[in-house]
Design an enzyme around this catalytic site. Structure first.
Site, PDB file in Angstrom:
ATOM      1  N   HIS A 113       0.814  -1.227   0.000  1.00 16.01           N
ATOM      2  CA  HIS A 113       0.000   0.000   0.000  1.00 16.01           C
ATOM      3  C   HIS A 113       0.846   1.275   0.000  1.00 16.01           C
ATOM      4  O   HIS A 113       0.292   2.378  -0.132  1.00 16.01           O
ATOM      5  CB  HIS A 113      -0.929   0.026   1.220  1.00 16.01           C
ATOM      6  CG  HIS A 113      -1.956  -1.070   1.234  1.00 16.01           C
ATOM      7  ND1 HIS A 113      -2.844  -1.266   0.198  1.00 16.01           N
ATOM      8  CD2 HIS A 113      -2.221  -2.053   2.151  1.00 16.01           C
ATOM      9  CE1 HIS A 113      -3.617  -2.311   0.488  1.00 16.01           C
ATOM     10  NE2 HIS A 113      -3.249  -2.806   1.655  1.00 16.01           N
ATOM     11  N   ASP A 150      -2.649 -10.638  -2.198  1.00 13.69           N
ATOM     12  CA  ASP A 150      -3.199 -10.138  -0.928  1.00 13.69           C
ATOM     13  C   ASP A 150      -4.688  -9.819  -1.140  1.00 13.69           C
ATOM     14  O   ASP A 150      -5.105  -9.489  -2.257  1.00 13.69           O
ATOM     15  CB  ASP A 150      -2.442  -8.878  -0.519  1.00 13.69           C
ATOM     16  CG  ASP A 150      -2.789  -8.412   0.886  1.00 13.69           C
ATOM     17  OD1 ASP A 150      -2.036  -8.742   1.820  1.00 13.69           O
ATOM     18  OD2 ASP A 150      -3.810  -7.701   1.033  1.00 13.69           O
ATOM     19  N   HIS A 152      -6.287  -7.328  -0.249  1.00 16.57           N
ATOM     20  CA  HIS A 152      -6.470  -5.894  -0.534  1.00 16.57           C
ATOM     21  C   HIS A 152      -5.765  -5.521  -1.840  1.00 16.57           C
ATOM     22  O   HIS A 152      -4.710  -6.067  -2.154  1.00 16.57           O
ATOM     23  CB  HIS A 152      -5.888  -5.055   0.610  1.00 16.57           C
ATOM     24  CG  HIS A 152      -6.470  -5.380   1.945  1.00 16.57           C
ATOM     25  ND1 HIS A 152      -5.869  -6.256   2.836  1.00 16.57           N
ATOM     26  CD2 HIS A 152      -7.618  -4.960   2.543  1.00 16.57           C
ATOM     27  CE1 HIS A 152      -6.622  -6.353   3.930  1.00 16.57           C
ATOM     28  NE2 HIS A 152      -7.685  -5.586   3.777  1.00 16.57           N
ATOM     29  N   ASP A 229      -4.429 -12.860   3.783  1.00 16.95           N
ATOM     30  CA  ASP A 229      -5.673 -12.373   4.369  1.00 16.95           C
ATOM     31  C   ASP A 229      -6.889 -12.743   3.519  1.00 16.95           C
ATOM     32  O   ASP A 229      -8.002 -12.292   3.774  1.00 16.95           O
ATOM     33  CB  ASP A 229      -5.608 -10.858   4.641  1.00 16.95           C
ATOM     34  CG  ASP A 229      -4.843 -10.084   3.589  1.00 16.95           C
ATOM     35  OD1 ASP A 229      -4.565 -10.645   2.503  1.00 16.95           O
ATOM     36  OD2 ASP A 229      -4.517  -8.903   3.835  1.00 16.95           O
TER      37      ASP A 229
HETATM   38 ZN   LIG Z   1      -3.979  -7.201   2.901  1.00 15.63          ZN
END
Ligand SMILES: [Zn+2]
Length: 285
Positions: A113, A150, A152, A229
């Site tokens: 991120h 991931d 996200h 995740d």
């Molecule tokens: Zn993540």
């Protein structure tokens, strides 16, 4: 041969109740060792110049001086130096992969991120993007594909590599979910937003599509942002992969036949050590 890079120094920070917790590396490091992988510290340290490969020139210094404000991404004491150790793991894994030995960087903080001038989502420096940039700087004719698994969207990675002719980026992620981006594909970035509740069969179909597109790019090296995740018991997301799914994911990545490495991103369930072990079983096969 395959290699696992880690460093206990990356377990030295944390905050009560924060999901990005020291156990993620401390407990997980015991699993590859049990499976017969020797855990190595990276031979070379990372430096502020490595961060400046893609981040803004003052980004390292701003992190060092704690001149940022992101509620998810605390200004832990010494976090810039710890994040450099995490980056060193990615750089070592990339170097190993380029030399023909698949590798995994088991470090924290994660990186995907982190954007050009911002920390975000538990991330300070973008380990995967920076390690790719180093590989490309060392061999300008190289091409690298980044696959982000991931849960996200890898928004920082997309920001840092979008438009580069020598990088292909593809991300599979839950939508809607933080950070809310990755709904469309453009330029060299191919996104697969997946609805909450997506299970293994649909996930693996999307991954096969992502890998097919990545292979058409004819990369020399495959870099994986390995988040865990997507697991059904992850406390902060709603995909529904099983423990055994990670062996299949690792195997699909291995079956590309590409030189490859992976870096740890997210993954916050108690089962993380076993998920990583299963992933490495497939990824190193
Ligand atoms: Zn993540």
């Amino acid at each position: 041969m395959s290699r696992v890079f880690s460093d206990p120094a990356t377990t030295s920070y944390g905050a009560p109740g924060h999901p990005e917790a020291p156990f993620r590396v401390a407990r997980t490091a015991q699993c590859p060792a049990a499976a017969g992988h020797r855990i190595e510290k990276p031979a070379a340290a990372a430096a502020p110049e490595d961060v400046a490969l893609l981040h803004a020139p003052d980004h390292f210094e701003r992190v060092r001086r704690a001149a940022f404000d992101d509620p998810d991404t605390p200004a832990y004491p010494g976090i810039a130096e710890i994040a450099l150790i995490s980056l060193a793991g990615a750089l070592a894994a990339a170097k190993s992969a380029a030399a023909g030995e698949p590798a995994f960087s088991l470090m924290r903080p994660p990186g995907h991120h982190a954007g050009k001038s911002r920390v975000a989502g538990f991330c300070y420096f973008n380990n995967v993007a920076l390690s790719c940039a180093r590989l490309l700087e060392q061999a300008p004719s190289r091409r690298v594909a980044i696959v982000d698994i991931d849960v996200h969207h890898g928004d920082g990675t997309e920001e840092l590599v979008r438009g580069r002719p020598d990088v292909y980026f593809t991300s599979l992620h839950q939508s809607p979910l933080y950070p809310g981006s990755g709904l469309e594909s453009r330029d060299n970035c191919l996104n697969f937003p997946l609805p909450p509740g997506t299970g293994e069969a649909a996930y693996l179909r999307a991954l096969e599509s992502a890998l097919g597109a990545a292979l058409e790019f004819k990369p020399d090296v495959l870099a994986v942002s390995a988040g865990f995740d997507t697991y059904r018991e992850c406390p902060i997301a709603q995909l529904r992969l099983e423990k055994s799914s990670y062996r299949r994911i690792g195997a699909l990545l291995s079956q590309t036949g590409l030189k490859r490495y992976a870096v740890l991103e997210g993954g916050y369930a108690e089962a993380l050590p076993l998920l990583v072990e299963n992933f490495l079983d497939g990824f190193f096969a």
